[in-house]
Design a protein around this motif. Structure first.
Motif, PDB file in Angstrom:
ATOM      1  N   ALA A  86       0.848  -1.188   0.000  1.00 50.04           N
ATOM      2  CA  ALA A  86       0.000   0.000   0.000  1.00 50.04           C
ATOM      3  C   ALA A  86       0.885   1.239   0.000  1.00 50.04           C
ATOM      4  N   GLU A  87       0.388   2.290  -0.577  1.00 55.72           N
ATOM      5  CA  GLU A  87       1.132   3.557  -0.567  1.00 55.72           C
ATOM      6  C   GLU A  87       0.164   4.723  -0.750  1.00 55.72           C
ATOM      7  N   PHE A  88       0.478   5.788  -0.050  1.00 53.69           N
ATOM      8  CA  PHE A  88      -0.264   7.031  -0.202  1.00 53.69           C
ATOM      9  C   PHE A  88       0.753   8.168  -0.223  1.00 53.69           C
ATOM     10  N   SER A  89       0.634   9.071  -1.208  1.00 43.64           N
ATOM     11  CA  SER A  89       1.527  10.231  -1.248  1.00 43.64           C
ATOM     12  C   SER A  89       0.785  11.452  -1.746  1.00 43.64           C
ATOM     13  N   LEU A  90       1.222  12.596  -1.261  1.00 42.68           N
ATOM     14  CA  LEU A  90       0.676  13.889  -1.666  1.00 42.68           C
ATOM     15  C   LEU A  90       1.828  14.689  -2.263  1.00 42.68           C
ATOM     16  N   GLU A  91       1.747  14.977  -3.550  1.00 45.79           N
ATOM     17  CA  GLU A  91       2.856  15.598  -4.267  1.00 45.79           C
ATOM     18  C   GLU A  91       2.473  16.997  -4.741  1.00 45.79           C
ATOM     19  N   VAL A  92       3.375  17.951  -4.537  1.00 45.64           N
ATOM     20  CA  VAL A  92       3.155  19.350  -4.945  1.00 45.64           C
ATOM     21  C   VAL A  92       4.124  19.666  -6.080  1.00 45.64           C
ATOM     22  N   THR A  93       3.584  20.150  -7.214  1.00 45.10           N
ATOM     23  CA  THR A  93       4.395  20.396  -8.403  1.00 45.10           C
ATOM     24  C   THR A  93       4.117  21.784  -8.964  1.00 45.10           C
ATOM     25  N   ASN A  94       5.170  22.467  -9.366  1.00 47.04           N
ATOM     26  CA  ASN A  94       5.011  23.736 -10.075  1.00 47.04           C
ATOM     27  C   ASN A  94       5.076  23.458 -11.577  1.00 47.04           C
ATOM     28  N   SER A 132       2.954   5.367  16.137  1.00 47.31           N
ATOM     29  CA  SER A 132       3.967   4.417  15.680  1.00 47.31           C
ATOM     30  C   SER A 132       4.065   4.332  14.148  1.00 47.31           C
ATOM     31  N   VAL A 133       3.180   5.034  13.450  1.00 46.59           N
ATOM     32  CA  VAL A 133       3.192   4.971  11.982  1.00 46.59           C
ATOM     33  C   VAL A 133       4.417   5.694  11.439  1.00 46.59           C
ATOM     34  N   ARG A 134       5.073   5.047  10.499  1.00 50.35           N
ATOM     35  CA  ARG A 134       6.239   5.653   9.852  1.00 50.35           C
ATOM     36  C   ARG A 134       5.778   6.347   8.567  1.00 50.35           C
ATOM     37  N   TYR A 135       6.275   7.547   8.367  1.00 46.68           N
ATOM     38  CA  TYR A 135       5.909   8.298   7.161  1.00 46.68           C
ATOM     39  C   TYR A 135       7.016   9.305   6.833  1.00 46.68           C
ATOM     40  N   GLY A 136       7.011   9.759   5.621  1.00 51.08           N
ATOM     41  CA  GLY A 136       7.941  10.803   5.205  1.00 51.08           C
ATOM     42  C   GLY A 136       7.177  12.084   4.912  1.00 51.08           C
ATOM     43  N   ARG A 137       7.826  13.205   5.106  1.00 51.17           N
ATOM     44  CA  ARG A 137       7.160  14.483   4.883  1.00 51.17           C
ATOM     45  C   ARG A 137       8.184  15.528   4.438  1.00 51.17           C
ATOM     46  N   SER A 138       7.696  16.551   3.761  1.00 50.89           N
ATOM     47  CA  SER A 138       8.523  17.690   3.363  1.00 50.89           C
ATOM     48  C   SER A 138       7.748  18.973   3.625  1.00 50.89           C
ATOM     49  N   ASP A 139       8.464  19.978   4.065  1.00 53.52           N
ATOM     50  CA  ASP A 139       7.824  21.284   4.264  1.00 53.52           C
ATOM     51  C   ASP A 139       7.421  21.863   2.911  1.00 53.52           C
ATOM     52  N   VAL A 140       6.252  22.460   2.874  1.00 57.32           N
ATOM     53  CA  VAL A 140       5.776  23.133   1.666  1.00 57.32           C
ATOM     54  C   VAL A 140       5.705  24.639   1.886  1.00 57.32           C
ATOM     55  N   PHE A 154       3.784  14.430   1.728  1.00 57.97           N
ATOM     56  CA  PHE A 154       3.538  13.324   2.667  1.00 57.97           C
ATOM     57  C   PHE A 154       3.560  12.004   1.906  1.00 57.97           C
ATOM     58  N   ARG A 155       4.132  10.976   2.566  1.00 58.28           N
ATOM     59  CA  ARG A 155       4.132   9.632   1.977  1.00 58.28           C
ATOM     60  C   ARG A 155       4.177   8.588   3.085  1.00 58.28           C
ATOM     61  N   THR A 156       3.375   7.536   2.914  1.00 58.23           N
ATOM     62  CA  THR A 156       3.421   6.429   3.867  1.00 58.23           C
ATOM     63  C   THR A 156       3.063   5.130   3.158  1.00 58.23           C
ATOM     64  N   GLY A 210      -2.539  31.912  10.260  1.00 61.42           N
ATOM     65  CA  GLY A 210      -2.057  32.015  11.635  1.00 61.42           C
ATOM     66  C   GLY A 210      -1.961  30.675  12.320  1.00 61.42           C
ATOM     67  N   ALA A 211      -2.631  30.538  13.470  1.00 61.07           N
ATOM     68  CA  ALA A 211      -2.585  29.304  14.246  1.00 61.07           C
ATOM     69  C   ALA A 211      -3.282  28.159  13.534  1.00 61.07           C
ATOM     70  N   ASP A 212      -4.085  28.476  12.524  1.00 61.89           N
ATOM     71  CA  ASP A 212      -4.800  27.426  11.775  1.00 61.89           C
ATOM     72  C   ASP A 212      -4.030  26.960  10.540  1.00 61.89           C
ATOM     73  N   ARG A 213      -2.818  27.450  10.369  1.00 60.24           N
ATOM     74  CA  ARG A 213      -1.995  27.041   9.226  1.00 60.24           C
ATOM     75  C   ARG A 213      -1.561  25.589   9.382  1.00 60.24           C
ATOM     76  N   PHE A 214      -1.543  24.882   8.243  1.00 64.50           N
ATOM     77  CA  PHE A 214      -1.057  23.497   8.267  1.00 64.50           C
ATOM     78  C   PHE A 214       0.465  23.518   8.259  1.00 64.50           C
ATOM     79  N   ASP A 215       1.046  22.897   9.292  1.00 61.22           N
ATOM     80  CA  ASP A 215       2.490  22.945   9.483  1.00 61.22           C
ATOM     81  C   ASP A 215       3.163  21.719   8.875  1.00 61.22           C
ATOM     82  N   ASN A 216       2.619  21.254   7.777  1.00 67.19           N
ATOM     83  CA  ASN A 216       3.212  20.123   7.032  1.00 67.19           C
ATOM     84  C   ASN A 216       3.790  19.057   7.948  1.00 67.19           C
TER      85      ASN A 216
END
Length: 216
Positions: A86-94, A132-140, A154-156, A210-216
């Motif tokens: 299984a895999e799930f990823s969220l990719e941001v591209t310009n 305990s879930v392992r995942y990878g992430r990058s700041d956007v 995000f990827r897991t 502000g405080a409601d920003r998603f902090d990746n």
């Protein structure tokens, strides 16, 4: 009694001014004033036209220049569940032709603000399991994406997480908003969900979550 010399001077003065002379001078002065006014108005009109042309040309040049540095940021979800994989990823591209400055991002699940991926995991899993879930992430947020650049936010490979995210996203429970700007501070805001969303729309400036920003 009038002095003969004075009478002679008065006679000479009258003789030097032709009949209707003052009226002719006045008419000539009025004609001169009319043409001066007309020429002044023509000068103002010509100046206005020149200024308008210069401003129009300047705006056209700006728009042309802005088009050469136009960013276009897309978010792509890649996911699959097959047998024991299984895999799930969220990719941001310009996908644009200019740099994109990522300014703000916000993630909602069922209308509630989630500020980081760990909190998102807890929305789909038991809190103890989520830790305990392992995942990878990058700041956007705060990043600058060059044309053609991509990053995986995000990827897991955790099956339970993948299935949980699939269920929530494709049920329309998740909404992601993000805002980015060009080098000229032209900005766009996009809001996407399971079934996509409208094209990024131009905004005067990015919202400040502000405080409601998603902090990746």
């Amino acid at each position: 009694m009038s002095n003969p010399q004075d009478q002679e001077n008065q006679s000479l003065g009258k003789a030097n001014v032709p009949a209707g002379g003052f009226a002719s001078i006045e008419r000539a002065f009025l004609r001169l004033t009319f043409w001066q006014t007309l020429l002044s108005l023509a000068g103002v009109f010509t100046g206005g036209v020149a200024l308008y042309a210069a401003l129009s040309e300047s705006e056209a040049v700006r728009q042309q220049t802005a088009a050469t540095v136009w960013p276009y940021v897309q978010v792509t979800i890649r996911d699959f569940v097959q047998d024991d994989k299984a895999e799930f990823s969220l990719e941001v591209t310009n996908a644009g032709v200019g740099p994109a400055r990522m300014r703000e991002m916000q993630l909602l699940i069922d209308g509630e603000v989630y500020r980081n991926w760990r909190a998102v995991l807890a929305a789909f899993l038991d809190a103890e399991v989520a830790e305990s879930v392992r995942y990878g992430r990058s700041d956007v947020t705060g990043r600058v994406l060059s044309p053609g650049d991509s990053l995986v936010s995000f990827r897991t490979n955790d099956r339970a997480t993948v299935e949980g995210m699939q269920g929530a996203i494709y049920a329309g429970r998740v909404s992601l908003s993000y805002c980015y700007c060009s080098i000229f501070d032209d900005c766009w805001l996009a809001v996407i969900s399971a079934i996509g969303g409208p094209e990024p729309v131009p905004v005067e400036q990015c919202p400040i979550y502000g405080a409601d920003r998603f902090d990746n």
